[in-house]
Design a protein around this motif. Structure first.
Motif, PDB file in Angstrom:
ATOM      1  N   LEU A 294       0.806  -1.222   0.000  1.00 55.28           N
ATOM      2  CA  LEU A 294       0.000   0.000   0.000  1.00 55.28           C
ATOM      3  C   LEU A 294       0.841   1.275   0.000  1.00 55.28           C
ATOM      4  CD1 LEU A 294      -2.869  -0.956   2.497  1.00 55.28           C
ATOM      5  CD2 LEU A 294      -2.746  -1.297   0.019  1.00 55.28           C
ATOM      6  N   ALA A 295       2.028   1.230   0.604  1.00 52.26           N
ATOM      7  CA  ALA A 295       2.868   2.426   0.696  1.00 52.26           C
ATOM      8  C   ALA A 295       3.922   2.489  -0.401  1.00 52.26           C
ATOM      9  CB  ALA A 295       3.550   2.486   2.064  1.00 52.26           C
ATOM     10  N   ASN A 296       3.845   1.585  -1.359  1.00 52.65           N
ATOM     11  CA  ASN A 296       4.784   1.589  -2.480  1.00 52.65           C
ATOM     12  C   ASN A 296       4.121   2.297  -3.660  1.00 52.65           C
ATOM     13  OD1 ASN A 296       6.379   0.983  -4.714  1.00 52.65           O
ATOM     14  ND2 ASN A 296       7.061  -0.948  -3.839  1.00 52.65           N
ATOM     15  N   PHE A 297       4.620   3.466  -4.007  1.00 48.45           N
ATOM     16  CA  PHE A 297       4.006   4.284  -5.047  1.00 48.45           C
ATOM     17  C   PHE A 297       4.831   4.315  -6.332  1.00 48.45           C
ATOM     18  CE2 PHE A 297       2.842   6.275  -0.894  1.00 48.45           C
ATOM     19  CZ  PHE A 297       1.541   5.806  -0.869  1.00 48.45           C
ATOM     20  N   ASP A 298       5.790   3.402  -6.456  1.00 44.71           N
ATOM     21  CA  ASP A 298       6.619   3.350  -7.649  1.00 44.71           C
ATOM     22  C   ASP A 298       5.792   2.954  -8.873  1.00 44.71           C
ATOM     23  OD1 ASP A 298       8.797   3.959  -6.088  1.00 44.71           O
ATOM     24  OD2 ASP A 298       9.478   1.880  -5.893  1.00 44.71           O
ATOM     25  N   GLU A 299       6.115   3.548 -10.005  1.00 42.88           N
ATOM     26  CA  GLU A 299       5.512   3.155 -11.270  1.00 42.88           C
ATOM     27  C   GLU A 299       6.396   2.099 -11.920  1.00 42.88           C
ATOM     28  OE1 GLU A 299       2.539   4.058 -12.253  1.00 42.88           O
ATOM     29  OE2 GLU A 299       2.367   5.249 -10.423  1.00 42.88           O
ATOM     30  N   PRO A 300       5.822   1.287 -12.817  1.00 41.74           N
ATOM     31  CA  PRO A 300       6.630   0.239 -13.451  1.00 41.74           C
ATOM     32  C   PRO A 300       7.833   0.818 -14.184  1.00 41.74           C
ATOM     33  CG  PRO A 300       4.302  -0.103 -13.909  1.00 41.74           C
ATOM     34  CD  PRO A 300       4.421   1.243 -13.265  1.00 41.74           C
ATOM     35  N   GLY A 301       9.005   0.232 -13.941  1.00 43.02           N
ATOM     36  CA  GLY A 301      10.212   0.636 -14.644  1.00 43.02           C
ATOM     37  C   GLY A 301      10.437  -0.246 -15.855  1.00 43.02           C
TER      38      GLY A 301
ATOM     39  N   LEU B  46       3.231  -1.400 -18.509  1.00 45.80           N
ATOM     40  CA  LEU B  46       3.674  -2.364 -17.507  1.00 45.80           C
ATOM     41  C   LEU B  46       5.112  -2.828 -17.721  1.00 45.80           C
ATOM     42  CD1 LEU B  46       0.409  -4.458 -17.219  1.00 45.80           C
ATOM     43  CD2 LEU B  46       1.375  -2.983 -15.451  1.00 45.80           C
ATOM     44  N   THR B  47       5.642  -2.631 -18.919  1.00 48.89           N
ATOM     45  CA  THR B  47       7.056  -2.958 -19.162  1.00 48.89           C
ATOM     46  C   THR B  47       7.924  -1.703 -19.187  1.00 48.89           C
ATOM     47  OG1 THR B  47       6.688  -2.936 -21.578  1.00 48.89           O
ATOM     48  CG2 THR B  47       6.492  -5.059 -20.445  1.00 48.89           C
ATOM     49  N   GLY B  48       7.333  -0.559 -18.808  1.00 51.32           N
ATOM     50  CA  GLY B  48       8.105   0.678 -18.694  1.00 51.32           C
ATOM     51  C   GLY B  48       8.419   1.339 -20.022  1.00 51.32           C
ATOM     52  N   ARG B  49       7.488   1.242 -20.994  1.00 48.41           N
ATOM     53  CA  ARG B  49       7.740   1.762 -22.328  1.00 48.41           C
ATOM     54  C   ARG B  49       6.544   2.548 -22.857  1.00 48.41           C
ATOM     55  NH1 ARG B  49      10.286  -3.119 -21.725  1.00 48.41           N
ATOM     56  NH2 ARG B  49      12.258  -3.465 -22.844  1.00 48.41           N
TER      57      ARG B  49
END
Length: 272
Positions: free
Chosen positions: A161-168, A192-195
């Motif tokens: 819940l506290a992880n706000f990272d977007e897919p790299g 979802l694959t960071g592209r």
């Protein structure tokens, strides 16, 4: 398909499917907390398949791919209370806390079956769906209550819940080999694959020497053939689980690729 949805706010809804079957391929943009009132659901992900029924409570982390198949059960519709835990609301909640989430390699669906605190929180929402005038901030209070309960009963839930990272940017080949059965727009696969979509198509051509659509169709048909030939699965089940939208399109594509229909393949199996 008769579908009824009632909302307290856009983040809290009572969802009801009254027909015999409903299927969708979804990427969850937000965490979803779900309480089952009636019916059954089958959730197929790359790593696991889940079954949920009346009384079950579960949390689906965001940025997950899944095939959702909903069924009525025992003459009752498929009915759930769904609470979205949006990134904006979670940022506001965790801004007051000193939490450093740990990185997680996989975010699996978390089950909290029949937990009395969560069930009490979610069931208490039912009367509000029929009210024209709601108490001020009731939705916000209920979502905050649900988050607090989750953190009380699951000490590791902060890592989600506290992880706000977007897919790299990640390895395209391994991701697509694992998730090709999900029928989503190419833009979603790119995200979802960071592209970007353009970069996704370019990298895909370089990696697979094919267009995404041609490769996806072939992979889905190959998986369908395996499921039919090796596991004697029903064509209607295989169709939806490998990423096709309807049985007629699946049968047409299958025969075009292999020279025989799914039903003809099964008939051969039975005669052998």
């Amino acid at each position: 398909m008769k579908y009824i949805a009632q909302y307290i706010t856009e983040d809290i809804k009572l969802s009801c499917y009254e027909d015999s079957f409903f299927k969708s391929d979804i990427m969850f943009d937000q965490h979803m907390l779900v309480w089952f009132i009636s019916g059954e659901t089958k959730i197929v992900q790359a790593e696991a398949t889940y079954f949920f029924k009346q009384g079950d409570i579960f949390l689906i982390p965001r940025n997950q791919l899944a095939t959702i198949i909903n069924y009525p059960k025992n003459g009752q519709p498929h009915k759930t209370v769904v609470m979205h835990l949006s990134t904006a609301r979670l940022r506001e909640y965790y801004a007051k806390l000193d939490i450093q989430p740990q990185m997680q390699t996989a975010r699996k669906i978390l089950s909290y079956n029949n937990h009395p605190l969560l069930e009490s929180c979610l069931s208490s929402l039912i009367p509000y769906f029929d009210m024209k005038e709601l108490p001020q901030d009731i939705a916000s209070l209920k979502i905050t209550e649900a988050i607090s309960i989750l953190r009380t009963i699951d000490k590791d839930v902060d890592n989600i819940l506290a992880n706000f990272d977007e897919p790299g940017k990640i390895d395209l080949v391994s991701y697509m080999e694992k998730n090709f059965m999900f029928n989503l727009p190419l833009e979603k696969f790119g995200y979802l694959t960071g592209r970007s979509l353009t970069t996704f198509k370019r990298d895909f051509q370089k990696s697979f020497h094919s267009t995404p659509q041609r490769w996806l169709t072939q992979k889905r048909l190959e998986l369908a053939h395996y499921q039919l030939a090796e596991k004697n699965a029903r064509p209607v089940d295989v169709c939806y689980e490998v990423g096709f939208e309807n049985l007629s399109h699946f049968s047409f594509a299958f025969k075009k690729h292999f020279g025989y229909t799914p039903t003809e393949l099964l008939s051969r199996q039975y005669k052998a």
